[in-house]
Structures are given as structure tokens and as C-alpha cells.
Write an enzyme that holds these catalytic residues in place. Structure first.
Site, PDB file in Angstrom:
ATOM      1  N   ARG A   7       0.841  -1.211   0.000  1.00 15.34           N
ATOM      2  CA  ARG A   7       0.000   0.000   0.000  1.00 15.34           C
ATOM      3  C   ARG A   7       0.870   1.253   0.000  1.00 15.34           C
ATOM      4  NH1 ARG A   7      -1.384   0.549   6.105  1.00 15.34           N
ATOM      5  NH2 ARG A   7       0.095  -0.943   6.964  1.00 15.34           N
ATOM      6  N   SER A  34      -4.913   3.945   6.696  1.00 18.02           N
ATOM      7  CA  SER A  34      -4.726   2.510   6.459  1.00 18.02           C
ATOM      8  C   SER A  34      -4.306   2.235   5.025  1.00 18.02           C
ATOM      9  CB  SER A  34      -5.988   1.732   6.828  1.00 18.02           C
ATOM     10  OG  SER A  34      -7.111   2.282   6.213  1.00 18.02           O
ATOM     11  N   GLU A  55     -18.707   3.320   1.242  1.00 17.74           N
ATOM     12  CA  GLU A  55     -18.059   2.624   0.122  1.00 17.74           C
ATOM     13  C   GLU A  55     -18.885   2.658  -1.165  1.00 17.74           C
ATOM     14  OE1 GLU A  55     -18.304   1.327   3.214  1.00 17.74           O
ATOM     15  OE2 GLU A  55     -16.227   1.602   3.845  1.00 17.74           O
ATOM     16  N   PHE A  80     -14.771  -4.250   2.393  1.00 14.78           N
ATOM     17  CA  PHE A  80     -15.945  -3.399   2.151  1.00 14.78           C
ATOM     18  C   PHE A  80     -16.039  -2.988   0.687  1.00 14.78           C
ATOM     19  CE2 PHE A  80     -14.304  -2.149   6.486  1.00 14.78           C
ATOM     20  CZ  PHE A  80     -15.058  -3.086   7.153  1.00 14.78           C
ATOM     21  N   ARG A 164      -1.857  -6.013   3.923  1.00 17.31           N
ATOM     22  CA  ARG A 164      -1.634  -4.893   4.824  1.00 17.31           C
ATOM     23  C   ARG A 164      -0.157  -4.747   5.201  1.00 17.31           C
ATOM     24  NH1 ARG A 164      -4.116  -1.493   7.803  1.00 17.31           N
ATOM     25  NH2 ARG A 164      -3.428  -0.920   9.888  1.00 17.31           N
TER      26      ARG A 164
END
Lengths: 311, 281
Positions: A7, A34, A55, A80, A164
Site C-alpha cells: 500500500r 490505512s 463505500e 468493504f 496490509r
């Protein structure tokens, strides 16, 4: 061993490219932290849109921006983004043919102990069932960088899933061409092929080494693009190695294994095994613990490979 | 176009939409008839659009969020020359582009809709792009009143106000009927205007079948700086056809031969009257 999460690599790459491209936009759903997108938000406030925890809205707004010539990158938790807004993805992105890049962050079981609500292990099945939507899982920081550069120039809806945490490198450098829809042969082999995507590519490479010690020549394919699928590489692997194992951080229903199996049974039937998360709420824990629990490991891949080869 | 010409045009569009629905034996008659005046005001007077350049970057954008009542829009786009009028005859036929919901393979259609509660978020994106990057176009989004029950409408409403999109105009075709009956029996909406106002929108309530009021309202937007406008267009479902007016059954009832002929003759009478008096009574 790399210590940068994918990310973060996406953010750095977009930051770099946005300097010369005013059309690149990043959207977040209270997820700039995040998604590691805070630096982008700070540097290019005019090209950043905060949508809040919504979302469905983030996908609709992105479609509207894309309709107006922008290149929106939606960064939102994969669980999501892929499920709550799937109708917006179907209608506003895929059906309306808007140029939206959907980046599902913290995908698979990387939210660890947060449980089934936050695990995203159905997203590949859902995303690949939508006509016109490409589905990509980059393996490490090098591939993520190349992929992000490719996405900026690619016109069309894409769902990307990343994890992540920092991922161990699988490439020695970023000095290779990333082509959407083209698998990468990570290791040559003649006895069996392991096909992996995303973070399981590392596991497949370790299995290659373990099998080498057992005298088995194992091909490893990095199927970073699950749609459009590199059917040619799959058929070639089936023909040349005679057996295939897939391994994925996803339900065994409808994901990488299912996609590969659809090609294998129709074009070159060979013995095959699909490793992944069974059809149950995934157990909570750190990613390596969950992987071990479900046999997403070099040891288990070796065991399954030997079994498949009758040894 | 002057008001009386717009009224005449709306009557003709009603005839056209009834004819394609009758011919195809499918369609959403009631909602198309109720929104015809709104669309006529926009497409023949208010919006900056050019059928010869449907992709012009400065064009005003229109999103039909209540995509099921597309028959009025198909009739208008054909009449305005976005595609040949003969193509209207293919409406809902096998393989047609003119399906039962907006389809952006057809010139003049910006976004595919059909799933309710999508249009406003998309419109927010279009309006935000204009606001951020200095484009002059406006974005109009027509929603149904039954559609207000979709939670995603309110996500879009929140964002439109948050980003101060005074170039965004939401319109509700407030005909008070949906498939299962009166909107407030199916799911209570009131106080609907206050809800929009409390979400940060400037709300204007008008007679959505009154051409004069529609034109004046749209031409006066934005009335408040930095606020999106919500036009509560109070309409009559089935407007213009006596036996269809305010009857929930006509949501997607298809006129039979006799009903179609009667409806056309009623609209012809309206046209004659308009021509005679130069105004609607």
C-alpha cells in the site's frame, strides 16, 4: 527481505506520477491512513477526495470523476470495497465503462484477529464475475510499483487486491516488464506447476526449493492477473508439467484455483489441487498463523505435490 | 423555446413515449409521464447540450437516476437528434440499444443507470470534477421519490453538501406513488424537504408539471452560493392521461390498444387547446 508494505508503494508511485499528471486522483473512505495515502493527500489536496465511511459513494463518485476525464484510484479496505459497493462496481464502473481503479487494501486475512467481517477472502470470486473488470494481485513491492505505473496508463475498470503488511521480495529488482494479463514464470520446472498470486507467490517459491531437495522440478507461475487470465501459460504448464497446484489467500470457491481449473478442464485436463481457505469463516490470527492453519505453506505444498505425483 | 412551445413539445413527447411502450408491450408508463415536463424543460431550454457534439467537454450533464422511466428520455433524445427517430421503433426489441434503462452506448446518455440510488453519487463526481478543475458545466440528477429509501442517496447528499457543489442540481420526481402504492405507506419519507435541507442543500419546492415554474426554477440556479440545489418537483404520476393519473398500477402498466388510442386522443386535444389558447389552462 523488504519492509515496505505494498500500500505504501502504491502511494509513493502515485505521488511520483501525479506530479506530471493532474488527472490522477486518489479517493479514500476514512482510510487515508490505512491505505498509506496521507502523503498523497498532503502533497496533492486538489487531487485527493475524502468520502468518509461510505463505500457505495466512493465508487459512484469515482465513476463520475472518471466520466469527466480523471483517473481515480479508490483506496478502501478490500472487504468493504469488494462487497458493500459491488453493485456500484458492476453498474457505475464496469457496465458504464468508466476508468476507475479500485485498490482493495488489507485484503485476504491481513486484518488478522478482526474476524470474518474484515477478512476479504471472497473478493476475487465476486470481482472476476463482473464483465469487463480486470483483477490483479501484485506479489511484492517491485511488482506493485510496476503495476501502479501500468494502471495509470491502462484505460478500464480494475480491481486490485493487496495485503496490509510488508511482503518479502519475490523479485530481485523492478527491472522487468509488467503486463496486465501475462503471467510471470518465476521458476522453470518440468514435473509439476504451482500457480500463485499476491502474497502466496512467496510460499510457492519456498515450495519450489523444498521440492528441489526432494528431486522434483517444479515450475512456479505468478498469476498476478486473475482476469483477464493468461490461459496460454496455464495450458502450456498443464501440457509440459502434467500437474498443477494453485495456492491462494482466498476462499477455494471462485478464486484463482477455480479460474485455473476452468481453463484446465476445458483445454488440457491434468490432475489438479486447489489450496486456499475452505468454505468457512476463516480462523482469526496473524497472516502466517492463518496460512499455516490452512496449509498455505511450503511444507504442505510439497506434501500435496508429492501426493499428486504419486510419490 | 417559449413556454407554450415547451408545453406543446411535452405533449408530443408523451404521445411518443406511450407509442413506444404500447408497441413494445413493456415500459414504465406512469413515471415517464410524470417526469416528461421536467425533461422537456431541461433538454429544450435549460441545458447546454449539442446533439452534433454529444461529448463536448463543456456540455451540461444529466443523469437519470430513476433509470426505469427512460421512455421519455429516449423520445426526447430522438426528437433532439441524438439518434434517428426511426430507432425509437426498436425500443425494447431484441438486441436494441434502446433498452429499458439508460445505456451510454447511445449518444446523449452519460451513465448507465437502472439500479436505484446510484445516480446522485455519480453526479457528485461529475460536479466535483467541474468545481475542482474549473469547468463551467452543471450536473442535473433526476431521482424518484420511492428511490429516496435507498441509503446510498443520502451518502451522495452528504458529499454534495460537504464539497459545496453549487453546480449540482438534484431533482426529485415527487409523484408520491411507487410499485406497491403511496410512497409514504411503503416507507415514510416525510419531512422530505426538511431532510434535504438538513443535509445542507438549498431546497426549492415547485409544481413539477408546470413548465413556467420549472424553467424559472432551473434558470435561477444557483440561488445560494456553495450549496447544491434540490428541486422538489411535485408531479402527478401518469400526468396527461386522465385514466392513468395518480394510479399506482400505471407504474409499469402497458396501455392496450383502446387505452393507447384514448390516451393519444386526449393528448391531441391538449395540443389543440394549447394551440388555440397559447397556454395551458
Amino acid at each position: 527481505m523488504n519492509t515496505i508494505a505494498n500500500r505504501q508503494v502504491i502511494c509513493e508511485t502515485l505521488l511520483n506520477l501525479a506530479k506530471d499528471d493532474q488527472d490522477i486522483m486518489v479517493l479514500a473512505s476514512d482510510s487515508r491512513g490505512s491505505a498509506a495515502m496521507a502523503p498523497f493527500a498532503n502533497e496533492f489536496p486538489n487531487q485527493f477526495v475524502e468520502v468518509g465511511i461510505a463505500e457505495q459513494n466512493i465508487v459512484g463518485i469515482s465513476a463520475g470523476l472518471a466520466h469527466s476525464g480523471k483517473k481515480p484510484f479508490v483506496t478502501s479496505p478490500a472487504c468493504f470495497l469488494s462487497m458493500r459497493s459491488i453493485e456500484q462496481i458492476k453498474v457505475d464502473v464496469a457496465y458504464s465503462a468508466t476508468n476507475v481503479k479500485l485498490i482493495g487494501i488489507s485484503g485476504g486475512v491481513s486484518y488478522g484477529a478482526l474476524g470474518m467481517s474484515h477478512h476479504s477472502v471472497q473478493d476475487i470470486a465476486v470481482a472476476r464475475a463482473i464483465p469487463g473488470l480486470s483483477v490483479i494481485l501484485p506479489a511484492d513491492r517491485h511488482e506493485t510499483k510496476r503495476m501502479t505505473e501500468a494502471l495509470v496508463n491502462h484505460v478500464g475498470g480494475v480491481y486490485v487486491r493487496i495485503g496490509r503488511n510488508p511482503v518479502e521480495d519475490v523479485y530481485e529488482s523492478g527491472d522487468y516488464e509488467f503486463l496486465i494479463g501475462k503471467a510471470v514464470t518465476m521458476r522453470e520446472g518440468t514435473d509439476i506447476t504451482i500457480i500463485a498470486a499476491g502474497e502466496t507467490v512467496r510460499v510457492a517459491l519456498d515450495a519450489h526449493e523444498a521440492l528441489k531437495e526432494a528431486g522434483i522440478s517444479c515450475r512456479v507461475l505468478n498469476m498476478h492477473t486473475i482476469k483477464p487470465l493468461d490461459e496460454e501459460a496455464i495450458v502450456k504448464a498443464a501440457k509440459e508439467t502434467g500437474a498443477i497446484i494453485t495456492v491462494e489467500e482466498h476462499s477455494v470457491l471462485g478464486g484463482l484455483g477455480a479460474a485455473v481449473a476452468e481453463v484446465v478442464v476445458q483445454h488440457q485436463p491434468v490432475p489438479m489441487r486447489i489450496l486456499g481457505i475452505p468454505d468457512e469463516p476463516a480462523i482469526a490470527g496473524k497472516t502466517p498463523e492463518v496460512f499455516k492453519h490452512y496449509g498455505i505453506s511450503a511444507d504442505n505444498l510439497k506434501r500435496v505435490a508429492l501426493q499428486l505425483l504419486g510419490q | 423555446m417559449e413556454i407554450v412551445e415547451l408545453q406543446l413539445k411535452a405533449a408530443q413527447i408523451r404521445k411518443d413515449l406511450l407509442t413506444i411502450i404500447h408497441r413494445a408491450k413493456t415500459g414504465h408508463t406512469g413515471g415517464s409521464l410524470s417526469n416528461t415536463d421536467i425533461l422537456t424543460a431541461l433538454y429544450y431550454r435549460v441545458m447546454n447540450i449539442d446533439p452534433d457534439h454529444p461529448q463536448d467537454e463543456n456540455r451540461d450533464r444529466f443523469v437519470l437516476s430513476k433509470g426505469h422511466s427512460v421512455e421519455s428520455l429516449w423520445s426526447i433524445l430522438a426528437d433532439r437528434g441524438f439518434f434517428a427517430k426511426e430507432e425509437l421503433l426498436t425500443y425494447s426489441q431484441f438486441g436494441t440499444r434502446l433498452i429499458g434503462h439508460p445505456n451510454n452506448k447511445v449518444p446523449g446518455i452519460e451513465m448507465n443507470t437502472g439500479a436505484l440510488g446510484h445516480g446522485l453519487a455519480v453526479s457528485v463526481g461529475m460536479a466535483l470534477a467541474a468545481k475542482r478543475f474549473g469547468k463551467k458545466y452543471r450536473t442535473y440528477c433526476l431521482m424518484g421519490d420511492g428511490e429516496q429509501a435507498e441509503g446510498s442517496v443520502w451518502e451522495g447528499a452528504m458529499a454534495g453538501a460537504h464539497y459545496k457543489l453549487d453546480n449540482l442540481i438534484g431533482i426529485i420526481d415527487r409523484n408520491r406513488l411507487q410499485i406497491s402504492g403511496p410512497t409514504d405507506e411503503v416507507m415514510g419519507l416525510e419531512p422530505l424537504e426538511e431532510k434535504w435541507a438538513s443535509f445542507g442543500w438549498h431546497v426549492v419546492s415547485i409544481d413539477g408539471n408546470d413548465m413556467q415554474e420549472l424553467v424559472q426554477t432551473f434558470e435561477a440556479v444557483p440561488q445560494v452560493a456553495d450549496k447544491p440545489t434540490l428541486v422538489m418537483a411535485n408531479t402527478v404520476k401518469g400526468k396527461g392521461v386522465s385514466f392513468a393519473e395518480n394510479v399506482a398500477h400505471w407504474h409499469h402498466h402497458v396501455p392496450n390498444d383502446a387505452e393507447w388510442e384514448k390516451a393519444l386522443s386526449e393528448l391531441d386535444s391538449s395540443i389543440e387547446k394549447l394551440k388555440r389558447e397559447g397556454q395551458v389552462c
